[in-house]
Design an enzyme around this catalytic site. Structure first.
Site, PDB file in Angstrom:
ATOM      1  N   ASN A  35      -3.321  11.681   5.840  1.00 61.08           N
ATOM      2  CA  ASN A  35      -4.679  10.726   5.461  1.00 61.08           C
ATOM      3  C   ASN A  35      -4.446   8.986   5.490  1.00 61.08           C
ATOM      4  OD1 ASN A  35      -7.337  11.244   4.428  1.00 61.08           O
ATOM      5  ND2 ASN A  35      -7.098   9.951   2.542  1.00 61.08           N
ATOM      6  N   ASP A  58       6.958  12.943   5.573  1.00 55.66           N
ATOM      7  CA  ASP A  58       6.987  13.583   4.147  1.00 55.66           C
ATOM      8  C   ASP A  58       7.873  13.002   3.310  1.00 55.66           C
ATOM      9  OD1 ASP A  58       5.462  15.811   2.440  1.00 55.66           O
ATOM     10  OD2 ASP A  58       4.089  16.176   4.213  1.00 55.66           O
ATOM     11  N   SER A 124      -4.110   9.025 -12.878  1.00 57.11           N
ATOM     12  CA  SER A 124      -5.918   8.745 -12.698  1.00 57.11           C
ATOM     13  C   SER A 124      -6.343   8.676 -14.336  1.00 57.11           C
ATOM     14  CB  SER A 124      -5.621   9.964 -12.024  1.00 57.11           C
ATOM     15  OG  SER A 124      -7.398   9.874 -11.839  1.00 57.11           O
ATOM     16  N   THR A 126      -8.173  10.782 -14.980  1.00 67.98           N
ATOM     17  CA  THR A 126      -8.669  11.938 -14.697  1.00 67.98           C
ATOM     18  C   THR A 126      -7.647  13.302 -15.518  1.00 67.98           C
ATOM     19  OG1 THR A 126      -9.457  13.885 -12.703  1.00 67.98           O
ATOM     20  CG2 THR A 126      -7.309  12.973 -12.852  1.00 67.98           C
ATOM     21  N   TYR A 150      -6.409  19.194  -8.825  1.00 67.33           N
ATOM     22  CA  TYR A 150      -5.691  17.449  -8.331  1.00 67.33           C
ATOM     23  C   TYR A 150      -5.460  17.250 -10.037  1.00 67.33           C
ATOM     24  CZ  TYR A 150      -6.677  11.906  -7.441  1.00 67.33           C
ATOM     25  OH  TYR A 150      -6.406  10.981  -8.322  1.00 67.33           O
ATOM     26  N   LYS A 154      -1.981  15.158 -12.255  1.00 66.60           N
ATOM     27  CA  LYS A 154      -1.221  13.697 -12.371  1.00 66.60           C
ATOM     28  C   LYS A 154      -0.951  14.374 -13.771  1.00 66.60           C
ATOM     29  CE  LYS A 154      -3.217  11.314  -9.101  1.00 66.60           C
ATOM     30  NZ  LYS A 154      -1.197  10.303  -8.103  1.00 66.60           N
ATOM     31  N   ASN A 180     -11.426   3.428 -11.351  1.00 69.26           N
ATOM     32  CA  ASN A 180     -12.669   3.660  -9.922  1.00 69.26           C
ATOM     33  C   ASN A 180     -11.894   2.682  -9.338  1.00 69.26           C
ATOM     34  OD1 ASN A 180     -13.449   5.572 -12.212  1.00 69.26           O
ATOM     35  ND2 ASN A 180     -14.822   6.037 -10.058  1.00 69.26           N
ATOM     36  N   ASN A 199     -16.474  11.079  -0.406  1.00 75.92           N
ATOM     37  CA  ASN A 199     -16.997  11.890  -1.342  1.00 75.92           C
ATOM     38  C   ASN A 199     -17.456  10.729  -2.840  1.00 75.92           C
ATOM     39  OD1 ASN A 199     -16.539  14.796  -0.857  1.00 75.92           O
ATOM     40  ND2 ASN A 199     -14.359  14.128  -0.565  1.00 75.92           N
TER      41      ASN A 199
HETATM   42  P1  NAD Z   1      -4.887   7.153   0.431  1.00 77.54           P
HETATM   43  O1  NAD Z   1      -5.875   8.731   0.550  1.00 77.54           O
HETATM   44  O2  NAD Z   1      -5.805   6.751   1.105  1.00 77.54           O
HETATM   45  O3  NAD Z   1      -3.319   7.592   0.462  1.00 77.54           O
HETATM   46  C1  NAD Z   1      -2.612   8.205  -0.038  1.00 77.54           C
HETATM   47  C2  NAD Z   1      -1.432   7.824   1.283  1.00 77.54           C
HETATM   48  O4  NAD Z   1      -0.281   9.438   0.447  1.00 77.54           O
HETATM   49  C3  NAD Z   1      -2.258   8.078   2.584  1.00 77.54           C
HETATM   50  O5  NAD Z   1      -1.401   7.800   3.229  1.00 77.54           O
HETATM   51  C4  NAD Z   1      -1.602   9.551   2.620  1.00 77.54           C
HETATM   52  O6  NAD Z   1      -1.147   9.648   4.556  1.00 77.54           O
HETATM   53  C5  NAD Z   1      -0.038  10.228   2.233  1.00 77.54           C
HETATM   54  N1  NAD Z   1       0.504  11.278   1.565  1.00 77.54           N
HETATM   55  C6  NAD Z   1      -0.261  12.248   1.304  1.00 77.54           C
HETATM   56  N2  NAD Z   1       0.826  13.003   1.280  1.00 77.54           N
HETATM   57  C7  NAD Z   1       2.080  12.984   1.279  1.00 77.54           C
HETATM   58  C8  NAD Z   1       3.380  13.475   0.810  1.00 77.54           C
HETATM   59  N3  NAD Z   1       3.419  14.362   1.118  1.00 77.54           N
HETATM   60  N4  NAD Z   1       4.205  12.976   1.650  1.00 77.54           N
HETATM   61  C9  NAD Z   1       3.878  11.404   2.591  1.00 77.54           C
HETATM   62  N5  NAD Z   1       3.071  10.745   2.112  1.00 77.54           N
HETATM   63  C10 NAD Z   1       2.057  11.462   1.739  1.00 77.54           C
HETATM   64  O7  NAD Z   1      -5.197   7.407  -1.098  1.00 77.54           O
HETATM   65  P2  NAD Z   1      -5.472   6.245  -2.445  1.00 77.54           P
HETATM   66  O8  NAD Z   1      -6.617   6.264  -3.155  1.00 77.54           O
HETATM   67  O9  NAD Z   1      -4.831   5.199  -1.675  1.00 77.54           O
HETATM   68  O10 NAD Z   1      -4.310   6.583  -2.886  1.00 77.54           O
HETATM   69  C11 NAD Z   1      -3.166   6.980  -3.418  1.00 77.54           C
HETATM   70  C12 NAD Z   1      -2.537   7.165  -4.916  1.00 77.54           C
HETATM   71  O11 NAD Z   1      -3.832   6.672  -6.641  1.00 77.54           O
HETATM   72  C13 NAD Z   1      -2.596   8.849  -4.795  1.00 77.54           C
HETATM   73  O12 NAD Z   1      -1.729   9.552  -5.519  1.00 77.54           O
HETATM   74  C14 NAD Z   1      -3.813   9.247  -5.836  1.00 77.54           C
HETATM   75  O13 NAD Z   1      -3.739  10.634  -6.232  1.00 77.54           O
HETATM   76  C15 NAD Z   1      -4.038   7.807  -7.095  1.00 77.54           C
HETATM   77  N6  NAD Z   1      -5.586   7.403  -7.674  1.00 77.54           N
HETATM   78  C16 NAD Z   1      -6.393   7.516  -6.392  1.00 77.54           C
HETATM   79  C17 NAD Z   1      -7.892   6.971  -6.882  1.00 77.54           C
HETATM   80  C18 NAD Z   1      -8.679   6.853  -6.201  1.00 77.54           C
HETATM   81  O14 NAD Z   1      -9.947   6.826  -6.926  1.00 77.54           O
HETATM   82  N7  NAD Z   1      -8.891   6.288  -4.945  1.00 77.54           N
HETATM   83  C19 NAD Z   1      -7.622   6.766  -8.300  1.00 77.54           C
HETATM   84  C20 NAD Z   1      -6.766   7.271  -9.599  1.00 77.54           C
HETATM   85  C21 NAD Z   1      -5.274   7.919  -8.656  1.00 77.54           C
HETATM   86  N1  UFG Z   2     -22.185   9.516  -7.035  1.00 77.59           N
HETATM   87  C1  UFG Z   2     -22.908   9.598  -7.070  1.00 77.59           C
HETATM   88  N2  UFG Z   2     -23.621   9.525  -5.374  1.00 77.59           N
HETATM   89  C2  UFG Z   2     -22.224   9.974  -4.467  1.00 77.59           C
HETATM   90  C3  UFG Z   2     -20.624   9.634  -5.003  1.00 77.59           C
HETATM   91  C4  UFG Z   2     -21.085   9.964  -6.569  1.00 77.59           C
HETATM   92  O1  UFG Z   2     -24.370   9.558  -7.423  1.00 77.59           O
HETATM   93  O2  UFG Z   2     -22.586   9.750  -3.108  1.00 77.59           O
HETATM   94  C5  UFG Z   2     -21.901   9.057  -8.319  1.00 77.59           C
HETATM   95  C6  UFG Z   2     -21.267  10.592  -9.206  1.00 77.59           C
HETATM   96  O3  UFG Z   2     -22.358  11.560 -10.136  1.00 77.59           O
HETATM   97  C7  UFG Z   2     -20.205   9.588 -10.640  1.00 77.59           C
HETATM   98  C8  UFG Z   2     -19.890   7.903  -9.602  1.00 77.59           C
HETATM   99  O4  UFG Z   2     -20.582   7.997  -8.520  1.00 77.59           O
HETATM  100  O5  UFG Z   2     -20.969   9.272 -11.694  1.00 77.59           O
HETATM  101  C9  UFG Z   2     -18.779   7.998  -9.232  1.00 77.59           C
HETATM  102  O6  UFG Z   2     -18.181   8.697  -8.924  1.00 77.59           O
HETATM  103  P1  UFG Z   2     -16.240   9.165  -7.519  1.00 77.59           P
HETATM  104  O7  UFG Z   2     -16.649   9.829  -7.185  1.00 77.59           O
HETATM  105  O8  UFG Z   2     -16.724   7.941  -7.418  1.00 77.59           O
HETATM  106  O9  UFG Z   2     -15.785   8.868  -8.363  1.00 77.59           O
HETATM  107  P2  UFG Z   2     -15.298  10.152 -10.305  1.00 77.59           P
HETATM  108  O10 UFG Z   2     -15.415   9.194 -11.283  1.00 77.59           O
HETATM  109  O11 UFG Z   2     -15.896  11.270 -10.125  1.00 77.59           O
HETATM  110  O12 UFG Z   2     -13.958  10.068  -9.293  1.00 77.59           O
HETATM  111  C10 UFG Z   2     -12.944   9.359  -8.926  1.00 77.59           C
HETATM  112  C11 UFG Z   2     -11.824   9.453  -7.926  1.00 77.59           C
HETATM  113  C12 UFG Z   2     -11.042  10.659  -8.388  1.00 77.59           C
HETATM  114  C13 UFG Z   2     -10.094  10.135 -10.652  1.00 77.59           C
HETATM  115  C14 UFG Z   2     -11.627   9.532 -10.701  1.00 77.59           C
HETATM  116  C15 UFG Z   2     -10.662   7.837 -11.790  1.00 77.59           C
HETATM  117  O13 UFG Z   2     -12.622  10.342  -7.040  1.00 77.59           O
HETATM  118  O14 UFG Z   2     -10.060  10.682  -8.104  1.00 77.59           O
HETATM  119  O15 UFG Z   2     -12.436   7.738 -10.452  1.00 77.59           O
HETATM  120  O16 UFG Z   2      -9.267   7.533 -11.301  1.00 77.59           O
HETATM  121  F1  UFG Z   2      -9.588  10.609 -10.991  1.00 77.59           F
END
Ligand code: NAD
Ligand code: UFG
Length: 341
Positions: A35, A58, A124, A126, A150, A154, A180, A199
């Protein structure tokens, strides 16, 4: 320290790598690029002037990981690699359980073999499921009301790491519960590059500002919040990067858990308005039905991280919107477009 960063090519990982490289740490990245793009790592090298040792691998490939540990002898690990799309995890639960849980197991198995027991794990908000109270402290219950696989990965990985630390007091583990993450490095060279239609709110708003979609869909305006739209705790990704370094420098035997957020509740409409300021024009939006599984409001109490790690978020929503817009406008197609086009 010499740090192995799994998932270091991703959105958060590239910013953590940047923070570590610019504060004197040595970074080794393992990422399967499922990704992400190698360009993100090259951009971090360009910004910091440091070289990153990258292995396209991986994390479930335990043999390959052993090779990296043997060759590079990391002193600690920040484990971010994994799949993160809530909706996709509902459609493909086994893929999520396999990737996220087996990757974590493989990483800790190899760490144990090589006597490397300093670990930061990206958890997270979550895990709190349906919040018992707000703002959420680390003592709030977890595992009740988690609505997707998902989130369960966690929760389960947190439990595995707590069991591991209970079995051997040499482990030093920090669980960072991100709220977030938004924004980008101020250079505009690295940022969030979602595949397909985003998303999450901020990258979608950024793409509307860039003209890639007609309008923002606001999922519900009848929540019990000040303006009726969903409320979250948006943390600038550079502050999040600094939190990893702080956690690394404060590791101690056992497991410590920290909320990583700002403590400030911000609504969907406030994000749209912040982005309008940043991009200099009005952004069209329409109110839609609530999105299934969404919470009305979630934000944290970040005091524990401040008192124990001496870390707090400094950047504002306005800065996050400006940085996100800079990244979006300099890279309209993410890493697929040459910088500046
Ligand atoms: P991202 O997808 O940009 O980064 C994840 C990375 O992991 C990617 O580069 C992907 O290629 C790599 N990856 C996936 N599966 C793998 C595997 N099996 N082996 C090696 N590499 C692998 O996502 P991000 O937003 O940077 O998130 C990083 C971490 O933070 C994740 O664990 C995610 O769950 C956590 N997190 C993200 C958010 C958010 O909103 N972005 C919120 C809470 C927690
Ligand atoms: N929202 C909209 N329109 C959109 C997208 C989102 O109105 O197109 C709203 C949602 O309803 C929510 C807020 O914007 O009220 C935030 O939504 P996000 O999808 O940006 O974030 P979430 O809080 O739903 O979830 C994110 C990550 C999860 C993580 C969580 C807490 O996607 O993986 O934050 O860390 F678990």
């Amino acid at each position: 320290m010499r740090i192995l960063l799994t998932g270091g090519a991703g959105y958060i990982g590239s910013h953590v790598a940047l923070d570590l490289c610019s504060t004197g740490h040595e970074v080794i990245i393992v990422d399967n690029l499922s990704n992400s793009s190698r360009t993100a790592i090259e951009r971090v090298e360009e910004i910091t002037g440091k070289t990153i040792d990258f292995h396209q691998l991986d994390c479930r490939d335990t043999v390959g990981l052993r090779h990296v540990f043997h060759q590079r002898a990391p002193e600690g690990v920040i484990h971010l690699a994994g799949l993160k799309s809530v909706g996709e995890s509902v459609a493909q639960p086994l893929t999520y359980y396999d990737t996220n849980i087996n990757a974590a197991l493989s990483v800790i198995e190899v760490m144990d073999e090589f006597d490397v027991r300093k670990l930061i794990f990206s958890s997270s908000a979550t895990v709190y499921g349906d919040p018992e109270f707000l703002p959420l402290t680390e003592q709030a219950r977890t595992g009740v009301g988690i609505s997707n696989p998902y989130g369960w990965t966690k929760f389960f990985i947190e439990q595995i790491l707590m069991d591991l630390a209970a079995s051997n007091n040499l482990w030093e583990i920090s669980l960072l519960r991100y709220f977030n993450p938004v924004g980008a490095h101020e250079s505009g060279l690295i940022g969030e590059d979602p595949t397909g239609i985003p998303n999450n709110l901020m990258p979608f708003v950024a793409q509307v500002a860039a003209g890639r979609h007609d309008q923002i869909k606001v999922f519900g305006d009848d929540y019990d919040t000040p303006d009726g739209t969903g409320v979250r705790d948006y943390i600038h990704v550079m502050d999040l990067g600094a939190a990893h370094r702080a956690a690394l420098e404060h590791l101690r035997p056992g497991v410590d858990i920290y909320n990583v957020g700002t403590g400030t509740p911000v609504s969907v409409l406030e994000i749209i308005s912040g982005f309008e300021q940043a991009c200099g024009r009005a952004l069209p939006y329409t109110i839609k039905e609530r999105r299934a599984g969404d919470l009305a409001s979630t934000y944290c109490c970040p005091d524990k991280a401040e008192s124990e790690l001496n870390w707090k978020a400094h950047r504002t929503i306005a800065e996050a919107c400006q940085d996100s817009w800079r990244w979006q406008s300099m890279n309209p197609d993410g890493y697929g477009t040459p910088q500046g086009n």
